[in-house]
Design an enzyme around this catalytic site. Structure first.
Site, PDB file in Angstrom:
ATOM      1  N   ILE A   1      57.395  10.589 -24.361  1.00  0.00           N
ATOM      2  CA  ILE A   1      56.279  10.005 -25.118  1.00  0.00           C
ATOM      3  C   ILE A   1      56.284   8.510 -24.834  1.00  0.00           C
ATOM      4  O   ILE A   1      57.253   7.822 -25.149  1.00  0.00           O
ATOM      5  CB  ILE A   1      56.409  10.229 -26.645  1.00  0.00           C
ATOM      6  CG1 ILE A   1      56.364  11.731 -26.971  1.00  0.00           C
ATOM      7  CG2 ILE A   1      55.272   9.504 -27.390  1.00  0.00           C
ATOM      8  CD1 ILE A   1      56.534  12.036 -28.448  1.00  0.00           C
TER       9      ILE A   1
ATOM     10  N   ASP B   1      57.995   4.722 -16.981  1.00  0.00           N
ATOM     11  CA  ASP B   1      56.646   4.347 -17.414  1.00  0.00           C
ATOM     12  C   ASP B   1      55.671   4.380 -16.241  1.00  0.00           C
ATOM     13  O   ASP B   1      54.523   4.782 -16.391  1.00  0.00           O
ATOM     14  CB  ASP B   1      56.619   2.899 -17.959  1.00  0.00           C
ATOM     15  CG  ASP B   1      57.341   2.743 -19.275  1.00  0.00           C
ATOM     16  OD1 ASP B   1      57.102   3.560 -20.170  1.00  0.00           O
ATOM     17  OD2 ASP B   1      58.150   1.795 -19.408  1.00  0.00           O
TER      18      ASP B   1
ATOM     19  N   GLU C   1      63.784   8.736 -19.991  1.00  0.00           N
ATOM     20  CA  GLU C   1      64.098   7.596 -20.831  1.00  0.00           C
ATOM     21  C   GLU C   1      65.210   7.890 -21.825  1.00  0.00           C
ATOM     22  O   GLU C   1      66.025   7.031 -22.136  1.00  0.00           O
ATOM     23  CB  GLU C   1      62.830   7.184 -21.596  1.00  0.00           C
ATOM     24  CG  GLU C   1      63.085   6.004 -22.484  1.00  0.00           C
ATOM     25  CD  GLU C   1      61.892   5.640 -23.339  1.00  0.00           C
ATOM     26  OE1 GLU C   1      61.003   6.475 -23.546  1.00  0.00           O
ATOM     27  OE2 GLU C   1      61.871   4.502 -23.810  1.00  0.00           O
TER      28      GLU C   1
ATOM     29  N   ASP D   1      58.802  10.113 -18.945  1.00  0.00           N
ATOM     30  CA  ASP D   1      58.719   9.436 -20.243  1.00  0.00           C
ATOM     31  C   ASP D   1      58.090  10.459 -21.180  1.00  0.00           C
ATOM     32  O   ASP D   1      56.890  10.721 -21.111  1.00  0.00           O
ATOM     33  CB  ASP D   1      57.894   8.150 -20.186  1.00  0.00           C
ATOM     34  CG  ASP D   1      58.034   7.353 -21.495  1.00  0.00           C
ATOM     35  OD1 ASP D   1      58.480   7.949 -22.501  1.00  0.00           O
ATOM     36  OD2 ASP D   1      57.697   6.165 -21.509  1.00  0.00           O
TER      37      ASP D   1
HETATM   38  C1  2IP Z   1      56.973   1.174 -24.111  1.00  0.00           C
HETATM   39  C2  2IP Z   1      55.542   1.294 -24.579  1.00  0.00           C
HETATM   40  C3  2IP Z   1      55.096  -0.043 -25.077  1.00  0.00           C
HETATM   41  C4  2IP Z   1      55.053  -1.049 -23.936  1.00  0.00           C
HETATM   42  C5  2IP Z   1      56.428  -1.098 -23.282  1.00  0.00           C
HETATM   43  C6  2IP Z   1      56.977   0.279 -22.906  1.00  0.00           C
HETATM   44  O1  2IP Z   1      57.487   2.458 -23.873  1.00  0.00           O
HETATM   45  O2  2IP Z   1      54.676   1.728 -23.561  1.00  0.00           O
HETATM   46  O3  2IP Z   1      53.853   0.126 -25.662  1.00  0.00           O
HETATM   47  O4  2IP Z   1      54.697  -2.308 -24.448  1.00  0.00           O
HETATM   48  O5  2IP Z   1      56.330  -1.876 -22.137  1.00  0.00           O
HETATM   49  O6  2IP Z   1      58.260   0.165 -22.392  1.00  0.00           O
HETATM   50  P1  2IP Z   1      53.176  -2.784 -24.615  1.00  0.00           P
HETATM   51  O7  2IP Z   1      52.489  -1.844 -25.552  1.00  0.00           O
HETATM   52  O8  2IP Z   1      53.274  -4.186 -25.141  1.00  0.00           O
HETATM   53  O9  2IP Z   1      52.591  -2.719 -23.242  1.00  0.00           O
HETATM   54  P2  2IP Z   1      58.077   3.426 -25.086  1.00  0.00           P
HETATM   55  O10 2IP Z   1      57.017   3.549 -26.118  1.00  0.00           O
HETATM   56  O11 2IP Z   1      58.310   4.687 -24.320  1.00  0.00           O
HETATM   57  O12 2IP Z   1      59.334   2.782 -25.553  1.00  0.00           O
HETATM   58 CA    CA Z   2      57.674   4.109 -22.105  1.00  0.00          CA
HETATM   59 CA    CA Z   3      59.127   6.877 -24.492  1.00  0.00          CA
END
Ligand code: 2IP
Ligand code: CA
Ligand code: CA
Length: 376
Positions: A155, A298, A79, A153
């Protein structure tokens, strides 16, 4: 295969330790946040942060796995970009150096000359991780590494990682928010077919030791390749009263359509990876997402584990289209090797059609049949 699996599990363990360290040292953590800008910005959040922990972890995984498997060089992506701007406005490239000392002096510059922080992190980066897990030695499946590529990913659920709530009471076994949803995700896919092959999910904040207040983690892995499936977990049963897990930002229309199917068992949680993990663990029968807000990094690792357990992850838009056209055979699953046409930056790797993560095909069919006939 055992060597690659061990390498990825080892890298996830080291990553988890770095994530814990950055969280445990509050002063250190405050140093590490930097706002995302430009095309890498995840359009979902007004304020989206990447942390140095994120960038560092990705580089550590790239470095450690790349060193052991030169065949993977150039095929380990994630990412984050490895450029980091410190508070003096200097852009620095984050990388793991040959020696701990060199890494510490690079981090010293990145961390605005904070010596203790730089040394703490460099020590964690260069630490040897000794895995004590006999199950990893029994994996005897040969997949040539040159056929694979990796999505990381470092984190997932960064927002919850930054917020850092330690104890959030679960609802129906699922934590709606908090550190539990912050995960390290490492997935390998087949370079030519794009299918997910091997996944490692590490939960760095699985449990807090009540005495020492130190975090204890746990990891899960799965392999699915040419008809062979191996996994650290066993397949959960389809429960008579199934539940679904959704993003809190899921559209009202989808929530309305799914409500009659699940009633009170329509649950919400942060973190795309965490919601997929809930399906893997049998805490939810499905994770439905109607928007393109997740990315290849993800879904790759959780998808590989789901397949290893006999489940899967479909592209929602494509699966609905196929379902409406009467297709009842194999439904279009997400793949990992092709960028989306016409997109730029992180968007190229978005799962644009949304997704459904499932364990039991019969339950996926119930979800698709419900959504296909609804006016959305
Ligand atoms: C994000 C994270 C968010 C999720 C989103 C991801 O990745 O998992 O929590 O949204 O889709 O892209 P939601 O929590 O609404 O499902 P990151 O934290 O790595 O940016
Ligand atoms: Ca993510
Ligand atoms: Ca991330």
């Amino acid at each position: 295969m055992s060597a690659l699996l061990k390498s990825l599990v080892g890298a996830s363990e080291k990553s988890a330790r770095i994530a814990q360290l950055c969280r445990q040292e509050e002063a250190l953590f405050q140093l590490l946040i930097e706002e995302k800008t430009g095309t890498d910005k995840n359009k979902k959040f007004v304020q989206d942060f990447k942390t140095l922990a994120d960038v560092l972890i990705q580089e550590v995984i790239k470095h450690d796995v790349g060193k052991e498997f030169p065949e993977l060089h150039g095929h380990i992506c994630g990412e984050e970009s490895n450029k980091f701007e410190n508070s003096l406005g200097e852009t620095l490239v984050v990388q793991v150096c040959t020696t701990q000392r060199d890494t510490a002096s690079l981090l010293f510059k990145i961390l605005d000359r904070n010596q203790p922080a730089a040394e703490l992190l460099a020590a964690a980066i260069h630490q040897e991780v000794a895995l004590q897990d006999p199950a990893l030695d029994t994996v005897a499946l040969a997949i040539p590494p040159e056929r694979l590529a990796i999505w990381i990913d470092p984190i997932d659920s960064t927002n919850q990682y930054i917020r850092g709530q330690a104890s959030v009471a679960p609802i129906g076994g699922i934590c709606p928010s908090g550190l539990r949803s912050a995960l390290v995700l490492i997935g390998a896919y087949d370079r030519s077919s794009g299918d997910p092959v091997l996944g490692v999910i590490n939960e760095p904040f699985f449990r807090e030791d009540p005495l020492t207040h130190r975090w204890q983690g746990v990891y899960h892995w799965g392999i699915s390749y040419q008809g062979t499936s191996l996994c650290s977990l066993s397949r959960p049963p389809l429960r008579p009263e199934p539940s679904v897990v959704l993003s809190r930002s899921e559209t009202p229309a989808i929530q309305r359509v799914l409500r009659p199917l699940y009633g009170e068992r329509l649950l919400f949680a942060s973190g795309a990876g965490y919601k997929m993990l809930c399906v893997i663990l049998g805490l939810a029968e499905a994770y439905v997402l109607s928007e393109g807000s997740t990315f290849k990094w993800d879904s790759c690792a959780p998808h590989a584990i789901l397949r290893a357990l006999g489940g899967g992850m479909v592209d929602l838009e494509a699966a609905l289209q196929a379902w409406r056209a009467g297709q009842r055979g194999a439904l279009p699953e997400l793949t990992y090797s092709q960028p989306a046409g016409g997109a730029v930056g992180a968007e190229r790797w978005a799962n644009r059609g949304g997704l459904v993560a499932f364990m039991h095909r019969e339950h996926l069919e119930v979800v698709l049949a419900t959504l296909a006939t609804a006016a959305l």
